[in-house]
Design a protein around this motif. Structure first.
Motif, short mmCIF file in Angstrom:
data_model
loop_
_atom_site.label_atom_id
_atom_site.label_comp_id
_atom_site.label_asym_id
_atom_site.label_seq_id
_atom_site.Cartn_x
_atom_site.Cartn_y
_atom_site.Cartn_z
N LYS A 35 35.97 -37.38 -10.66
CA LYS A 35 36.35 -37.73 -11.86
C LYS A 35 35.82 -36.78 -12.78
O LYS A 35 35.53 -36.70 -13.82
CB LYS A 35 35.08 -39.06 -12.20
CG LYS A 35 35.55 -40.33 -11.51
CD LYS A 35 36.88 -40.88 -12.21
CE LYS A 35 37.27 -42.13 -11.59
NZ LYS A 35 38.73 -42.11 -10.82
N ALA A 36 35.58 -35.48 -12.19
CA ALA A 36 35.30 -34.01 -13.04
C ALA A 36 36.43 -33.98 -14.11
O ALA A 36 37.72 -34.35 -13.27
CB ALA A 36 34.77 -33.15 -12.41
N PHE A 37 36.27 -33.21 -14.95
CA PHE A 37 37.76 -32.80 -15.53
C PHE A 37 37.45 -31.69 -16.03
O PHE A 37 36.44 -30.79 -16.27
CB PHE A 37 38.23 -33.60 -16.81
CG PHE A 37 37.02 -34.07 -17.79
CD1 PHE A 37 37.22 -33.23 -19.03
CD2 PHE A 37 36.06 -35.15 -17.48
CE1 PHE A 37 36.18 -33.48 -19.80
CE2 PHE A 37 35.25 -35.41 -18.59
CZ PHE A 37 35.40 -34.58 -19.62
N VAL A 38 38.48 -30.71 -16.63
CA VAL A 38 38.37 -29.48 -17.36
C VAL A 38 38.81 -29.85 -18.61
O VAL A 38 39.73 -30.43 -18.89
CB VAL A 38 39.35 -28.61 -16.67
CG1 VAL A 38 39.44 -27.02 -17.21
CG2 VAL A 38 39.20 -28.51 -15.23
N GLU A 39 37.87 -29.17 -19.59
CA GLU A 39 38.15 -29.22 -21.03
C GLU A 39 38.26 -27.81 -21.28
O GLU A 39 37.34 -27.06 -21.10
CB GLU A 39 37.07 -29.97 -21.66
CG GLU A 39 37.52 -30.34 -23.12
CD GLU A 39 35.97 -30.96 -23.86
OE1 GLU A 39 36.55 -32.13 -24.16
OE2 GLU A 39 35.16 -30.31 -24.01
N ASN A 60 27.78 -25.20 -21.97
CA ASN A 60 26.25 -25.52 -21.68
C ASN A 60 26.26 -27.21 -21.46
O ASN A 60 25.53 -27.57 -20.74
CB ASN A 60 25.47 -25.16 -22.86
CG ASN A 60 25.39 -23.80 -23.15
OD1 ASN A 60 25.65 -23.03 -22.26
ND2 ASN A 60 25.03 -23.30 -24.19
N LEU A 61 27.04 -27.96 -21.99
CA LEU A 61 26.68 -29.22 -22.34
C LEU A 61 27.66 -30.13 -21.23
O LEU A 61 27.36 -31.13 -20.85
CB LEU A 61 27.04 -29.80 -23.45
CG LEU A 61 25.76 -29.50 -24.46
CD1 LEU A 61 26.25 -30.12 -25.89
CD2 LEU A 61 24.68 -29.98 -24.04
N SER A 62 28.66 -29.36 -20.75
CA SER A 62 29.89 -30.40 -19.99
C SER A 62 29.09 -30.71 -19.06
O SER A 62 29.18 -32.03 -18.64
CB SER A 62 30.86 -29.51 -19.67
OG SER A 62 30.81 -28.33 -18.84
N ALA A 63 28.19 -30.43 -18.22
CA ALA A 63 27.45 -30.98 -16.83
C ALA A 63 26.47 -31.95 -17.20
O ALA A 63 26.59 -32.94 -16.67
CB ALA A 63 26.84 -29.58 -16.05
N LEU A 64 25.96 -31.49 -18.31
CA LEU A 64 24.76 -32.59 -18.76
C LEU A 64 25.41 -33.84 -19.34
O LEU A 64 24.93 -34.69 -18.91
CB LEU A 64 24.03 -32.05 -20.09
CG LEU A 64 22.91 -30.86 -19.67
CD1 LEU A 64 22.38 -30.31 -20.84
CD2 LEU A 64 21.79 -31.44 -18.57
N ARG A 65 26.72 -33.73 -19.91
CA ARG A 65 27.33 -34.85 -20.38
C ARG A 65 27.71 -35.70 -19.10
O ARG A 65 27.75 -36.88 -19.39
CB ARG A 65 28.49 -34.51 -21.32
CG ARG A 65 27.81 -34.19 -22.63
CD ARG A 65 29.12 -34.02 -23.57
NE ARG A 65 28.72 -33.36 -24.86
CZ ARG A 65 29.46 -32.60 -25.43
NH1 ARG A 65 30.79 -32.31 -25.03
NH2 ARG A 65 29.05 -32.21 -26.52
#
Ligand SMILES: Nc1nc2c(ncn2[C@@H]2O[C@H](COP(=O)(O)OP(=O)(O)O)[C@@H](O)[C@H]2O)c(=O)[nH]1
Ligand SMILES: [Mg+2]
Length: 1308
Positions: A620-624, A948-953
């Motif tokens: 369910k990961a995605f690229v932004e 920085n945040l995508s993983a944390l989110r």
């Protein structure tokens, strides 16, 4: 004087001594002679000579010694003497004699000429002195030099010569001849005979400017080459000199009535001139002459006749044109202006002199022709692209004359068009757009006579200018439309009046686009046909006329013209919304007037897209990604020549997920898509296909960018070659294979070229296709043939071809990296403008130093960290005194206050950081540069936190959804995210803290002074439409001093015209509050699924002048809240309390509150309402009764409103219950129902809004129903605002905020 002597040697008997050498006569006179000789041969030393002379037997002798010459005097004149000479020795010896003889004869003297005539003269002379008595005669020789002499002998002392040539030099010599035959030397003189002057000079005739003069040939010149020289002059003027060989001449160019003197003389070949003969004459005065002739008048003048200076006289003038009676008039001056003449007519004019006694001179006459007047005041009345109306005024005096006009017009380098008209205006048609024409007009009479030409030039409107003026965008071509003017609330904002004018189209398009309405491209004027077809008229009449076309515009032209007329920020917003609607956006924007092309990098820079690769499906990961930075391969579609298929429609099919067709590109079959585009050819649009990770849905499993060039590549080579260098593949659609073999041949291309041809066309030939493929070195495989009428198979083929390209494209270019190729191809880049570049530099300077967000915040933004949090807590504690225990209240407060002051001091020990210095510098820039700076900051910071945040989110979301029981983990993550996030708001927060800290310094301290400019900068940001943090959700505090300073500055900036209305949205996190506001107002509150900032942001929207009265405000303040959490999560820390405070505050501030509820989160609703009711009850206390709307999102069922009637009833019951409980708690027993505290009608205040996306993101466009529902809500809000009673300005708002916040802080 000399005489001849003969020397001869006489032999002596004794030849011992040598005789003297030759005797020479040195001088001979009448009575003397001087002789000389040389010394005898062979003798040296002094000598003695004996000399004897004699004549007629009388001899004399003398001896000379040691000299060699001797003068002998007392000789008789005219005698012949014999001289003898011998050398004498000392011994008496003598040499033989040598002798010589000579005569003492002298030539005549005093030669004189007498009676010199043309052919004769007489020569006189006298006898030589002393010879008067001597019998003598004279020998005369007369000759013209170079001829044989004539000779004569005379006894007289004169001689007359006759039959000579005139003007000729003669040399005459005379010698004395004695009776013995002795002859003297001749004496000579030269005489010239006279040259005869012309005879009988006569003036034969005299005119005004010429005179004929003649004369007789002088006698004796029959045989002599000669001509005449004439000189003539009038007084005060240098003589004119001329010659002639005939005895007459006509002198021309004389002045009238002037006395001339003329002289003539004969001139021989040798230049000798005769005497002058002279005559005079006076030229004749001129007849009446024309001075000036005009169309209906003429000035005529003449010379006063000579001799009338002293005589009273006047003139009588008569003039007439053929077929009319003559007019008579008189004047005393020799000039008259005749008026009221007919144009282009010949007049005869006669003048005579009239004396007082009535005596008249003879008539002199002249004729004149009046001028044919040219058209007057040639004016260009109107010009559009192909038509121009030109008019003029009928020239005066032509009322009675049959005439028409001839018009000739041309543009540079073409043959003129010539046409005629009898009216005073003409409409030139079939002109070319944007071209200069020269137009000339002349009057033409029936007889063909033409007046002089009058001319003017005109420039037809360019298609662009025509379109801009039609759509009312003309002013914005130079002065670009800005986002803030577009966002202004005006009468049209909530008006649903049908559109009647073209000028309303851009506004209507923007209004819809800003609200992300999928139908934006279909805006058009209400059909005018409907209006005119009242009963009785022929309905089919309209079918013929083309007039409907004047009121319509191709959507593509509308979009292109708006982009050409918008500034960078509006362009960005338009692109943003277009991309939400899944419309293609401009990549290369052409200006058909300047022929400049712009790469729209800046405009595209704000697009952020999410997609999921198939590999990410499970996780369910995605690229932004920000699309201009991502290396998505691009395929381009272009057209060569005219083609039958609609390329854009094919592309739409290519990009549409199977379950749902979508018009990414404007195409022919769309509404108004068939109107020919005028200015959009050369436009390259781009769109992205992004996968969702579901193989059953995705057409392509990897992202791809699709570019579409409008127009024929033959006309847009720049764009074509740009695409060839930036794309992975270029698909060339062409029907006519033959024509364009060469165009592709020499193409320098990185892209793989594909040929897309249509075998359905009659012109299709396999052999031409083969030829073209080999010619252009196109791979056999790269030919796609449309074989059937039906598109489906064709589209499939194209899709699989594009799919192959995506899989195998090694060199990928981000849009950002296309700039070099663009610049190289002469394509402008929108980001190259100076203010954008310098702003970027400043922003980069700040953000490039950010390695680790947490560290950066500690170092560069230190004031807002722990200190500010502590400060906030102290402040609240001071108000609430919850932890006081049994201490004295006053003592407790003052110790808290002391602690606060210490913290402020500590804040101030931090010098202003470098980052903040740069940030303030960036904010201090002017106008556009400041906005660019803030935008660049946002973009840069956003890029950073995305990394920085995508993983944390992701983790956070996962935890919340899947294991909400792991509260500590969630709390931990929450803090991490909060610490790591860094946005513009943090910099602004720091500004606020810098200011607040400085406020605790003495008033005159330089640091405090320095900080005083900061509120102004922030106020300006608010005016520019940027959101500003009102409540710092992290510290759960309002920096009140800062906020009031900012709003006070704002109040001053807008000249106290700062009446505001406040709209607030409240609701659970991630329920689409920001999206709702952004859609409603076109603003840019941060939208993000996992954002963890908390607090409230405010933003100002201007109210247009016209609407200020009705709305009773200058601005609408929109407050977006962030970070309200469900109670379970909130109770982890003290955030429950914070949320409560936040809700209370913002509701208290607002005139209208929107409670946003996602339908699936129904259960959480009541918790929020609990907060709200408490807040509302408190509001009641301060006399405010806000309007409240409940918005249920993600409800698309048509019957939602009806079905939920029971729900609403239940809700109201619950609300009433809650209100009673709360009222009891707040000790407000008089409050019993919910509607006591707020304006709420369960039926009209409930909104069911369908889901945002129509289909499956990321390829789903915004749901048209969403946009329309939000629009309905907006209209209702506007009505609420109009009904609103309060009349508060910014200062009121401030006081409110302060007192509300006080009461919130006091709350226990
Ligand atoms: N599926 C769906 N997503 C939505 C809807 N409204 C908003 N979103 C998405 O939800 C996310 C959060 O929206 P946002 O406006 O930031 O919510 P906020 O936290 O309440 O301000 C964004 O990615 C939106 O695109 C909706 O009605 N349906
Ligand atoms: Mg939000």
């Amino acid at each position: 004087m000399s005489c001849d002597g003969d020397q001869h040697t006489m032999q002596s008997s004794d030849d011992v001594l040598p005789p003297p050498g030759d005797i020479q006569v040195l001088l001979l006179t009448l009575d003397s002679v001087s002789l000389s000789w040389s010394s005898p041969q062979g003798l040296i030393g002094p000598q003695t000579f004996r000399v004897t002379w004699g004549c007629d037997g009388e001899t004399s002798s003398t001896r000379v010694k040691d000299v060699y010459h001797l003068k002998i005097s007392s000789l008789r004149p005219g005698e012949k003497y014999q001289f003898n000479m011998a050398t004498e020795g000392e011994d008496g010896r003598q040499s033989r004699w040598v002798s010589a003889s000579l005569s003492t004869v002298v030539p005549p003297r005093v030669l004189k000429i007498d009676h010199l005539e043309e052919t004769s003269f007489t020569l006189h002379w006298s006898k030589a002195e002393g010879m008067e008595k001597v019998p003598q005669r004279f020998f005369i020789s007369n000759c013209i030099p170079g001829t044989d002499p004539l000779t004569a002998v005379t006894d007289d002392c004169h001689k007359t010569f006759s039959n000579l040539h005139p003007g000729t030099k003669y040399t005459v010599s005379v010698a004395t001849v004695l009776s013995n035959g002795e002859q003297s030397e001749p004496v000579s003189t030269t005489i010239c005979t006279l040259l005869p002057a012309p005879d009988q000079l006569t003036v034969d005739s005299v005119d005004t400017t010429s005179a004929a003069v003649s004369w007789n040939q002088p006698p004796g010149l029959d045989h002599t080459q000669h001509h005449y020289q004439i000189s003539y002059r009038c007084p005060g003027i240098k003589p004119h000199i001329t010659t002639t060989s005939s005895p007459r001449i006509t002198l021309c160019d004389l002045k009238p009535a002037t006395e001339y003197s003329v002289t003539v003389c004969t001139v021989l070949e040798n230049g000798k001139q005769s005497q002058l003969v002279l005559t005079t004459f006076t030229t004749v005065p001129t007849a009446p002459g024309q001075l000036t002739v005009d169309t209906t008048s003429a000035a005529v003048s003449w010379n006063q006749p000579p001799g009338l200076d002293q005589t009273q006289h006047h003139y009588q003038i008569s003039y007439r044109c053929p077929g009319t009676e003559p007019h008579y008039t008189t004047t005393s001056s020799p000039i008259i202006t005749l008026s009221d003449l007919k144009p282009a007519t010949e007049y005869s004019v006669t003048v005579c002199t009239v004396l007082e006694n009535g005596k008249k001179s003879r008539l002199v006459s002249t004729t004149l022709t009046t001028i044919l007047p040219a058209p007057d005041q040639l004016t260009v009345d109107s010009v559009d692209t192909t038509l121009a109306a030109v008019s003029w005024i009928q020239p005066p005096g032509l009322d009675q004359t049959q005439h028409h006009y001839q018009i000739s017009y041309r543009c540079l380098g073409t043959e003129p068009h010539i046409t005629t008209t009898s009216s005073h205006s003409i409409t030139l048609s079939d002109l070319q757009g944007g071209t200069q024409y020269s137009v000339t007009v002349c009057t033409v009479l029936e007889n063909g006579k033409q007046s002089r030409l009058v001319s003017t030039t005109l420039t037809t409107r360019s298609y662009l200018m025509e379109l801009l003026s039609k759509t009312g965008l003309e002013d914005h071509y130079e002065n670009k439309l800005t986002l803030s003017t577009v966002l202004e609330i005006n009468a049209d904002t909530t008006s649903d009046e049908p559109l009647t004018t073209m000028q309303s189209l851009p506004g209507a398009f923007l209004k819809k686009l800003i609200m992300a309405n999928l139908n934006a491209r279909s805006v058009k004027c209400m059909s005018t046909d409907a209006e005119v077809s009242f009963p009785g008229t022929d309905r089919f009449e309209n079918l013929k006329s083309d007039s409907a076309n004047s009121n319509v515009i191709n959507p593509l032209d509308l979009i292109t013209s708006l982009f050409l007329c918008s500034d960078g920020f509006l362009q960005q917003e338009m692109v943003q919304k277009m991309s939400m609607c899944q419309f293609a956006v401009p990549l290369l924007l052409p200006n058909c007037d300047t022929e400049q092309i712009t790469l729209m990098l800046w405009a595209l820079r704000d697009i952020v897209k999410k997609f999921r690769l198939s590999s990410q499906t499970d996780t369910k990961a995605f690229v932004e990604e920000r699309v201009v930075l991502s290396d998505i391969p691009m395929v381009s579609f272009v057209r060569l020549g005219e083609i039958r298929v609609s390329k854009s429609q094919i592309l739409n099919k290519l990009l549409s997920n199977p379950q749902q067709y979508h018009d990414t590109f404007v195409h022919h079959d769309m509404e108004c898509g068939d109107i020919p585009h005028r200015i959009s050819d050369g436009l390259v649009e781009i769109s992205w296909y992004l996968p969702c990770g579901n193989r059953n849905i995705d057409i392509f499993t990897k992202p791809v960018a699709v570019a579409n060039l409008r127009g024929d590549i033959r006309s847009f080579e720049k764009q074509f070659s740009f695409l060839c260098q930036t794309s992975a593949a270029v698909y060339i659609f062409t029907d006519d294979l033959k024509a364009y073999l060469n165009l592709l041949k020499s193409k320098n291309t990185k892209a793989e070229l594909f040929l897309v041809v249509n075998s359905q066309r009659k012109s299709f030939r396999v052999d031409t296709l083969k030829q073209m493929i080999t010619n252009c070195s196109i791979n056999d495989q790269n030919v796609i043939v449309k074989k059937k009428k039906n598109d489906a198979e064709f589209v499939k083929t194209l899709q699989s071809s594009v799919g192959d390209i995506i899989e195998n494209s090694p060199d990928r270019l981000t849009v950002e990296n296309m700039t070099d190729i663009a610049r190289h191809s002469g394509i402008l880049v929108d980001e190259d403008r100076h203010d954008c570049q310098s702003a970027r530099k400043m922003a980069d300077e700040i953000t490039s130093n950010i390695r680790e967000t947490v560290k950066f915040k500690d170092k560069q933004l230190p004031l807002q960290g722990q200190i500010w949090k502590e400060l906030s807590q102290l402040e609240k504690e001071r108000c609430r005194l919850r932890k006081q225990g049994d201490q004295d209240i006053e003592h407790c407060r003052s110790s808290l206050k002391e602690k606060e002051e210490e913290l402020r001091k500590k804040q101030y020990t931090f010098y202003m950081s470098d980052a903040m210095k740069s940030f303030i510098l960036g904010l201090s820039g002017s106008g556009a540069e400041r906005s660019y700076f803030l935008k660049w900051m946002q973009i840069n910071l956003d890029n950073l936190s995305r990394q920085n945040l995508s993983a944390l989110r992701d983790q956070y979301k996962d935890l919340c959804q899947n294991s909400p029981e792991k509260k500590d983990d969630i709390k931990d993550l929450d803090k991490q995210i909060s610490d790591c996030s860094l946005g513009l708001e943090h910099f602004l927060r720091e500004l606020g803290q810098l200011y607040e800290a400085a406020c605790s310094l003495p008033e005159d301290s330089p640091q405090r002074k320095q900080m005083e400019q900061l509120p102004g900068l922030c106020a300006q940001m608010l005016l520019d439409g940027f959101p500003i943090e009102l409540v710092d959700g992290d510290a759960s505090n309002i920096p009140l001093k800062w906020i009031s300073a900012v709003l006070t500055r704002l109040h001053n900036l807008v000249d106290s015209n700062s009446k505001i209305r406040v709209v607030t949205v409240l609701g659970d996190q991630g329920t689409g509050k920001s999206t709702l506001l952004n859609t409603m107002f076109g603003v840019q509150f941060a939208v993000s699924s996992g954002r963890c900032t908390r607090g409230a942001f405010m933003l100002l929207i201007k109210v247009n002048k016209e609407l200020k009265e009705e709305l009773k405000c200058d601005f609408i303040m929109v407050i977006d809240t962030e970070g309200l959490k469900s109670p379970e999560l909130a109770q982890l820390d003290d955030s429950y309390e914070h949320d409560n405070e936040l809700a209370t505050l913002v509701i208290g501030l607002s005139d209208v509150t929107i409670i946003n509820i996602a339908m699936e989160n129904n259960t959480e609703m009541k918790d929020i309402l609990q907060i709200v009711v408490h807040a509302f009850i408190r509001m009641k206390e301060v006399g405010k009764k806000p309007v409240c709307h409940f918005v249920y999102q993600n409800v698309s069922d048509m019957s939602a409103h009806d079905n939920n009637m029971r729900e609403r009833k239940k809700l109201l019951e619950q609300l009433n219950e809650m209100t009673q409980v709360a009222a009891r708690m707040e000790k407000k027993e008089n409050i019993t129902k919910f509607t006591d505290v707020m304006e709420y009608d369960p039926d009209t205040s409930s909104w069911y809004i369908p889901g945002l996306w129509h289909g499956t993101p990321p390829m789903a466009p915004v749901n048209a129903g969403y946009s329309e529902a939000v629009y309905d809500l907006k209209k209702s809000l506007m009505q609420d605002l109009i009904k609103c009673q309060s009349n508060d300005d910014m200062t009121h708002f401030l006081k409110w905020t302060e007192s509300l916040w006080e009461s919130v802080k006091l709350d226990k």
